[in-house]
Scaffold this active site. Sequence first.
Site, PDB file in Angstrom:
ATOM      1  N   ASP A 198       3.048  -3.996   8.244  1.00  0.00           N
ATOM      2  CA  ASP A 198       3.852  -4.094   7.018  1.00  0.00           C
ATOM      3  C   ASP A 198       4.767  -2.894   6.878  1.00  0.00           C
ATOM      4  OD1 ASP A 198       3.198  -4.252   3.437  1.00  0.00           O
ATOM      5  OD2 ASP A 198       4.832  -5.005   4.676  1.00  0.00           O
ATOM      6  N   LYS A 213       8.003  -1.102   6.262  1.00  0.00           N
ATOM      7  CA  LYS A 213       9.343  -1.315   5.704  1.00  0.00           C
ATOM      8  C   LYS A 213       9.712  -0.029   4.980  1.00  0.00           C
ATOM      9  CE  LYS A 213       7.381  -3.855   1.775  1.00  0.00           C
ATOM     10  NZ  LYS A 213       6.081  -4.476   2.061  1.00  0.00           N
ATOM     11  N   ASP A 216       0.696   3.251   2.763  1.00  0.00           N
ATOM     12  CA  ASP A 216       0.339   1.926   2.254  1.00  0.00           C
ATOM     13  C   ASP A 216      -0.115   0.963   3.330  1.00  0.00           C
ATOM     14  OD1 ASP A 216       1.761  -0.350  -0.173  1.00  0.00           O
ATOM     15  OD2 ASP A 216      -0.237  -0.015   0.627  1.00  0.00           O
ATOM     16  N   ASN A 232       7.496   1.610   2.499  1.00  0.00           N
ATOM     17  CA  ASN A 232       6.197   2.186   2.900  1.00  0.00           C
ATOM     18  C   ASN A 232       6.372   3.451   3.719  1.00  0.00           C
ATOM     19  OD1 ASN A 232       4.934   0.096   1.676  1.00  0.00           O
ATOM     20  ND2 ASN A 232       4.564  -1.082   3.543  1.00  0.00           N
ATOM     21  N   THR A 250       7.041  -8.616   4.154  1.00  0.00           N
ATOM     22  CA  THR A 250       8.286  -9.317   3.781  1.00  0.00           C
ATOM     23  C   THR A 250       8.898  -9.856   5.060  1.00  0.00           C
ATOM     24  OG1 THR A 250       9.420  -7.237   4.119  1.00  0.00           O
ATOM     25  CG2 THR A 250       8.805  -7.761   1.852  1.00  0.00           C
TER      26      THR A 250
HETATM   27  C1  LIG Z   1      -2.757   6.422   3.507  1.00  0.00           C
HETATM   28  O1  LIG Z   1      -2.106   5.762   2.459  1.00  0.00           O
HETATM   29  C2  LIG Z   1      -2.697   4.642   1.952  1.00  0.00           C
HETATM   30  C3  LIG Z   1      -3.875   4.047   2.461  1.00  0.00           C
HETATM   31  C4  LIG Z   1      -4.392   2.885   1.870  1.00  0.00           C
HETATM   32  C5  LIG Z   1      -3.725   2.325   0.793  1.00  0.00           C
HETATM   33  C6  LIG Z   1      -4.216   1.091   0.138  1.00  0.00           C
HETATM   34  O2  LIG Z   1      -3.830   0.808  -0.975  1.00  0.00           O
HETATM   35  N1  LIG Z   1      -5.083   0.315   0.860  1.00  0.00           N
HETATM   36  C7  LIG Z   1      -5.630  -0.858   0.400  1.00  0.00           C
HETATM   37  C8  LIG Z   1      -5.645  -1.239  -0.944  1.00  0.00           C
HETATM   38  C9  LIG Z   1      -6.242  -2.438  -1.331  1.00  0.00           C
HETATM   39  C10 LIG Z   1      -6.822  -3.282  -0.366  1.00  0.00           C
HETATM   40  C11 LIG Z   1      -6.787  -2.894   0.965  1.00  0.00           C
HETATM   41  C12 LIG Z   1      -6.205  -1.694   1.349  1.00  0.00           C
HETATM   42  C13 LIG Z   1      -2.561   2.901   0.277  1.00  0.00           C
HETATM   43  C14 LIG Z   1      -2.058   4.070   0.872  1.00  0.00           C
HETATM   44  N2  LIG Z   1      -0.889   4.719   0.444  1.00  0.00           N
HETATM   45  C15 LIG Z   1      -0.138   4.374  -0.661  1.00  0.00           C
HETATM   46  O3  LIG Z   1      -0.416   3.460  -1.404  1.00  0.00           O
HETATM   47  C16 LIG Z   1       1.092   5.191  -0.933  1.00  0.00           C
HETATM   48  C17 LIG Z   1       1.107   5.517  -2.423  1.00  0.00           C
HETATM   49  S1  LIG Z   1       2.696   6.018  -2.974  1.00  0.00           S
HETATM   50  C18 LIG Z   1       2.780   7.691  -2.594  1.00  0.00           C
HETATM   51  N3  LIG Z   1       1.800   8.318  -1.959  1.00  0.00           N
HETATM   52  C19 LIG Z   1       1.933   9.639  -1.660  1.00  0.00           C
HETATM   53  N4  LIG Z   1       3.010  10.346  -2.006  1.00  0.00           N
HETATM   54  C20 LIG Z   1       4.015   9.743  -2.659  1.00  0.00           C
HETATM   55  N5  LIG Z   1       5.126  10.480  -3.013  1.00  0.00           N
HETATM   56  C21 LIG Z   1       3.918   8.382  -2.974  1.00  0.00           C
HETATM   57 BR1  LIG Z   1       5.334   7.501  -3.877  1.00  0.00          BR
END
Ligand SMILES: COc1ccc(C(=O)Nc2ccccc2)cc1NC(=O)CCSc1ncnc(N)c1Br
Length: 241
Positions: free
Chosen positions: A137, A139, A155, A142, A172
């Site tokens: 995913d 893009k 993400d 992310n 997407t």
């Molecule tokens: C290792 O990064 C992740 C690892 C895992 C998951 C995640 O949700 N997994 C997941 C969620 C539900 C079901 C299954 C998997 C999400 C992230 N990362 C993120 O969501 C990024 C958040 S935005 C952001 N982060 C840091 N600095 C910024 N300036 C920003 Br803007």
Amino acid sequence: KNAAAYGQWSLKNFEIGRPLGRGKFGRVYVAREVKSKYIVALKVLFKEQIDKYRIHHQLRREMEIQSTLKHPNVLRLYGWFDDDDRIFLILEYAHGGELYGVLRERGHLTERESATYIASLANALAYCHSQDVIHRDIKPENLLLDHEGRLKIADFGWSVQSRSKRHTMCGTLDYLAPELVENKAHDYTVDNWTLGVLCYEFLYGAPPFEAAMQHDTFKRLKKGVLTFCCSNCIRQLFIDL
Ligand SMILES: COc1ccc(C(=O)Nc2ccccc2)cc1NC(=O)CCSc1ncnc(N)c1Br
């Protein structure tokens, strides 16, 4: 000894700052670990959402995957904890925010910047694939930047630990390889296809198969016609296509 010494974090170890955005299934906030003053990104997932979408196994696998991934161009997951109704992911904070914003603001990137980001992405993907992880995913939304402008893939909501070929649909359409869109068996090379799409988008400011309707994008990316030339004639070419 305090809870942190045993790696058991809780909300009281953190001071929560401004919201950073809405990731999959939850919100993300800047946060500061009270003792060390270390800045992190805290992602909040609601258990009732995890139950509703039945993604416990995906989340558990995610935590296993993430805790093993350590690479300068992959956003770190430092740890996680939960309370009665929420799960918290302690993430590396990317001070530079989303590359998406830079791309939209600037229109397109220089060849040097594009080459730098593509090289970082290629390194990160080669590393993930060496750990049998396909992101699937990737893009601009992310892709994050740290305080030195270094690219971080984030993400991993759809990544899978895969030795076999995968069949589940995700992401997407713009960045998806034909075999993914056609729901055929696929392997890690789908991430390589995305690298090509991103390279095009960094240089021209929009993905090569972009179309108003998803169906048109589907047709275009199946054709896979792509010739690199000056920006306005390339766009004209795709409009004709
Ligand atoms: C290792 O990064 C992740 C690892 C895992 C998951 C995640 O949700 N997994 C997941 C969620 C539900 C079901 C299954 C998997 C999400 C992230 N990362 C993120 O969501 C990024 C958040 S935005 C952001 N982060 C840091 N600095 C910024 N300036 C920003 Br803007």
